[in-house]
Design a protein around this motif. Structure first.
Motif, PDB file in Angstrom:
ATOM      1  N   ASP A  13      -2.612   2.362  11.506  1.00  0.00           N
ATOM      2  CA  ASP A  13      -1.523   1.392  11.423  1.00  0.00           C
ATOM      3  C   ASP A  13      -0.392   2.099  10.712  1.00  0.00           C
ATOM      4  OD1 ASP A  13       0.311  -0.614  10.871  1.00  0.00           O
ATOM      5  OD2 ASP A  13      -1.217  -2.078  10.326  1.00  0.00           O
ATOM      6  N   LEU A  14       0.687   2.378  11.424  1.00  0.00           N
ATOM      7  CA  LEU A  14       1.798   3.126  10.839  1.00  0.00           C
ATOM      8  C   LEU A  14       2.670   2.274   9.928  1.00  0.00           C
ATOM      9  CD1 LEU A  14       2.839   5.323  13.885  1.00  0.00           C
ATOM     10  CD2 LEU A  14       1.421   5.954  11.922  1.00  0.00           C
ATOM     11  N   ASP A  15       2.574   0.954  10.036  1.00  0.00           N
ATOM     12  CA  ASP A  15       3.412   0.081   9.215  1.00  0.00           C
ATOM     13  C   ASP A  15       2.833  -0.163   7.833  1.00  0.00           C
ATOM     14  OD1 ASP A  15       5.313  -0.217  11.248  1.00  0.00           O
ATOM     15  OD2 ASP A  15       4.162  -1.858  12.153  1.00  0.00           O
ATOM     16  N   GLU A  16       1.521  -0.266   7.746  1.00  0.00           N
ATOM     17  CA  GLU A  16       0.863  -0.588   6.483  1.00  0.00           C
ATOM     18  C   GLU A  16      -0.527   0.037   6.472  1.00  0.00           C
ATOM     19  OE1 GLU A  16      -0.759  -4.628   4.328  1.00  0.00           O
ATOM     20  OE2 GLU A  16       0.982  -4.752   5.629  1.00  0.00           O
ATOM     21  N   ALA A  17      -0.914   0.562   5.327  1.00  0.00           N
ATOM     22  CA  ALA A  17      -2.247   1.169   5.231  1.00  0.00           C
ATOM     23  C   ALA A  17      -3.312   0.088   5.402  1.00  0.00           C
ATOM     24  CB  ALA A  17      -2.418   1.851   3.886  1.00  0.00           C
ATOM     25  N   PRO A  18      -4.203   0.242   6.395  1.00  0.00           N
ATOM     26  CA  PRO A  18      -5.269  -0.744   6.594  1.00  0.00           C
ATOM     27  C   PRO A  18      -6.277  -0.719   5.446  1.00  0.00           C
ATOM     28  CG  PRO A  18      -5.368   0.992   8.270  1.00  0.00           C
ATOM     29  CD  PRO A  18      -4.212   1.289   7.397  1.00  0.00           C
ATOM     30  N   ALA A  19      -7.022  -1.791   5.317  1.00  0.00           N
ATOM     31  CA  ALA A  19      -7.987  -1.925   4.221  1.00  0.00           C
ATOM     32  C   ALA A  19      -8.989  -0.775   4.201  1.00  0.00           C
ATOM     33  CB  ALA A  19      -8.710  -3.264   4.330  1.00  0.00           C
ATOM     34  N   HIS A  20      -9.426  -0.306   5.360  1.00  0.00           N
ATOM     35  CA  HIS A  20     -10.401   0.786   5.397  1.00  0.00           C
ATOM     36  C   HIS A  20      -9.812   2.091   4.883  1.00  0.00           C
ATOM     37  CE1 HIS A  20      -8.617   2.435   9.086  1.00  0.00           C
ATOM     38  NE2 HIS A  20      -8.580   1.180   9.529  1.00  0.00           N
ATOM     39  N   ALA A  21      -8.529   2.322   5.145  1.00  0.00           N
ATOM     40  CA  ALA A  21      -7.875   3.531   4.640  1.00  0.00           C
ATOM     41  C   ALA A  21      -7.700   3.455   3.125  1.00  0.00           C
ATOM     42  CB  ALA A  21      -6.526   3.728   5.327  1.00  0.00           C
ATOM     43  N   VAL A  22      -7.352   2.278   2.631  1.00  0.00           N
ATOM     44  CA  VAL A  22      -7.214   2.078   1.190  1.00  0.00           C
ATOM     45  C   VAL A  22      -8.559   2.276   0.501  1.00  0.00           C
ATOM     46  CG1 VAL A  22      -6.648   0.398  -0.607  1.00  0.00           C
ATOM     47  CG2 VAL A  22      -5.206   0.572   1.431  1.00  0.00           C
ATOM     48  N   ALA A  23      -9.624   1.737   1.082  1.00  0.00           N
ATOM     49  CA  ALA A  23     -10.960   1.885   0.507  1.00  0.00           C
ATOM     50  C   ALA A  23     -11.359   3.357   0.440  1.00  0.00           C
ATOM     51  CB  ALA A  23     -11.983   1.090   1.323  1.00  0.00           C
ATOM     52  N   ALA A  24     -11.113   4.094   1.506  1.00  0.00           N
ATOM     53  CA  ALA A  24     -11.449   5.519   1.531  1.00  0.00           C
ATOM     54  C   ALA A  24     -10.647   6.276   0.482  1.00  0.00           C
ATOM     55  CB  ALA A  24     -11.190   6.096   2.920  1.00  0.00           C
ATOM     56  N   ARG A  25      -9.369   5.986   0.389  1.00  0.00           N
ATOM     57  CA  ARG A  25      -8.508   6.654  -0.595  1.00  0.00           C
ATOM     58  C   ARG A  25      -8.984   6.358  -2.021  1.00  0.00           C
ATOM     59  NH1 ARG A  25      -3.217   5.390   0.990  1.00  0.00           N
ATOM     60  NH2 ARG A  25      -3.516   3.354   0.073  1.00  0.00           N
ATOM     61  N   GLU A  26      -9.342   5.113  -2.298  1.00  0.00           N
ATOM     62  CA  GLU A  26      -9.813   4.750  -3.633  1.00  0.00           C
ATOM     63  C   GLU A  26     -11.096   5.484  -3.998  1.00  0.00           C
ATOM     64  OE1 GLU A  26     -10.020   0.482  -3.402  1.00  0.00           O
ATOM     65  OE2 GLU A  26      -7.886   0.258  -3.875  1.00  0.00           O
ATOM     66  N   VAL A  27     -12.003   5.627  -3.042  1.00  0.00           N
ATOM     67  CA  VAL A  27     -13.254   6.352  -3.293  1.00  0.00           C
ATOM     68  C   VAL A  27     -12.951   7.800  -3.655  1.00  0.00           C
ATOM     69  CG1 VAL A  27     -15.307   7.310  -2.168  1.00  0.00           C
ATOM     70  CG2 VAL A  27     -14.740   4.895  -1.881  1.00  0.00           C
ATOM     71  N   ILE A  28     -12.119   8.438  -2.862  1.00  0.00           N
ATOM     72  CA  ILE A  28     -11.827   9.859  -3.077  1.00  0.00           C
ATOM     73  C   ILE A  28     -11.069  10.075  -4.380  1.00  0.00           C
ATOM     74  CG2 ILE A  28     -10.448  11.794  -2.176  1.00  0.00           C
ATOM     75  CD1 ILE A  28     -13.193  11.403  -0.834  1.00  0.00           C
ATOM     76  N   GLU A  29     -10.107   9.199  -4.663  1.00  0.00           N
ATOM     77  CA  GLU A  29      -9.327   9.364  -5.892  1.00  0.00           C
ATOM     78  C   GLU A  29     -10.168   9.105  -7.142  1.00  0.00           C
ATOM     79  OE1 GLU A  29      -5.906   6.890  -5.101  1.00  0.00           O
ATOM     80  OE2 GLU A  29      -4.825   8.580  -4.211  1.00  0.00           O
TER      81      GLU A  29
END
Length: 84
Positions: A13-29
């Protein structure tokens, strides 16, 4: 052993980060990794084998639970002289 993981989650989703992308980013960070680079089309993290493998496990579980329909990843062993 040091590992580098590169991953993406879909659908995009180029307009807004989807929930799955946010979840993945939070895990990695939140993981105990040496280098993390997150971006809209790909993400990279590097560290010791155990922290990377634990992060990959959590990333898969949490991003799929948050709606990812596909997770693409590549894991490489990083040599001591490889600084990419």
């Amino acid at each position: 052993m040091r590992l580098r993981v590169e991953f993406t989650t879909e659908p995009f989703d180029l307009d807004e980060a989807p929930a799955h992308a946010v979840a993945a980013r939070e895990v990695i960070e939140a993981a105990d990794l040496d280098a993390v680079d997150v971006g809209p089309f790909g993400n990279t993290a590097e560290g010791g084998a155990e922290p990377v493998l634990a992060a990959v496990d959590a990333l898969l579980r949490k991003s799929l639970a948050a709606g990812a329909t596909r997770v693409s990843l590549q894991v490489n062993v990083v040599g001591e002289g490889d600084q990419k």
